[in-house]
Design a protein around this motif. Structure first.
Motif, short mmCIF file in Angstrom:
data_model
loop_
_atom_site.label_atom_id
_atom_site.label_comp_id
_atom_site.label_asym_id
_atom_site.label_seq_id
_atom_site.Cartn_x
_atom_site.Cartn_y
_atom_site.Cartn_z
N ARG A 78 -11.01 2.67 -1.41
CA ARG A 78 -11.21 2.84 0.03
C ARG A 78 -12.66 3.15 0.37
NH1 ARG A 78 -7.55 6.40 3.23
NH2 ARG A 78 -8.33 5.04 4.87
N ASP A 80 -2.23 2.87 2.81
CA ASP A 80 -3.38 2.40 3.58
C ASP A 80 -4.56 2.21 2.64
OD1 ASP A 80 -5.35 1.83 5.42
OD2 ASP A 80 -5.48 3.89 6.19
N LEU A 81 -5.01 0.98 2.48
CA LEU A 81 -6.13 0.66 1.60
C LEU A 81 -7.36 0.22 2.38
CD1 LEU A 81 -4.28 -1.25 -1.27
CD2 LEU A 81 -5.09 1.11 -1.27
N SER A 82 -7.35 0.46 3.69
CA SER A 82 -8.51 0.08 4.49
C SER A 82 -9.70 0.94 4.12
CB SER A 82 -8.20 0.22 5.98
OG SER A 82 -7.87 1.57 6.28
N ILE A 127 -3.81 -0.88 -7.58
CA ILE A 127 -4.10 -1.28 -6.20
C ILE A 127 -2.97 -2.15 -5.67
CG2 ILE A 127 -5.65 -2.65 -4.75
CD1 ILE A 127 -7.95 -1.52 -6.53
N ARG A 128 -2.49 -3.07 -6.49
CA ARG A 128 -1.37 -3.92 -6.07
C ARG A 128 -0.13 -3.09 -5.80
NH1 ARG A 128 1.95 -6.09 -9.78
NH2 ARG A 128 0.24 -6.26 -11.26
N ARG A 167 -0.57 -1.29 -2.52
CA ARG A 167 -0.43 -2.24 -1.41
C ARG A 167 1.05 -2.53 -1.16
NH1 ARG A 167 -3.96 -5.87 -3.08
NH2 ARG A 167 -5.65 -5.00 -1.85
N GLU A 168 1.81 -2.78 -2.23
CA GLU A 168 3.23 -3.07 -2.09
C GLU A 168 4.02 -1.87 -1.57
OE1 GLU A 168 4.26 -4.42 -6.02
OE2 GLU A 168 3.39 -6.40 -5.71
#
Length: 103
Positions: free
Chosen positions: A56, A88-90, A79-80, A83-84
């Motif tokens: 991030r 929040d990875l923004s 990270i995957r 995401r799944e």
């Protein structure tokens, strides 16, 4: 290195080889050298949080891997998974001086 820190250096001998050398079972070798489950799980959770935080902050996966001493593949997997799971990875906002502010 303290007693609470696991030894992360690459092993020079497999559990099977150590068992044969010392005349004990493979399970005995694994039990003696393994860290406690709770300690392992906490370290894994901390590493996941660090990966997400660094991602991030705008670091690339290879840079995160190098900083944490893990493989780029592990960073990619974490990270995957995040995401799944809907994490929040923004990117974190920039304060205008080139510094990323913490949440």
């Amino acid at each position: 290195m303290t007693m609470t820190e696991p030894d992360r250096r690459r092993r020079k001998m497999t559990a099977r080889a150590a068992a044969e050398k010392f005349g004990v079972s493979i399970r005995t070798v694994q039990r003696v050298v393994a860290e406690e489950r709770a300690v392992y799980e906490q370290a894994a959770a901390d590493r996941r949080a660090q990966i997400i935080d660094l991602y991030r902050r705008g670091l690339k996966q290879k840079a995160i891997a190098a900083q944490l001493g893990v493989t780029p593949a592990l960073v990619s997997i974490r990270i995957r998974e995040a995401r799944e799971a809907g994490v929040d990875l923004s990117l974190l906002p920039d304060d205008g001086n080139g510094n990323v502010s913490a949440d």
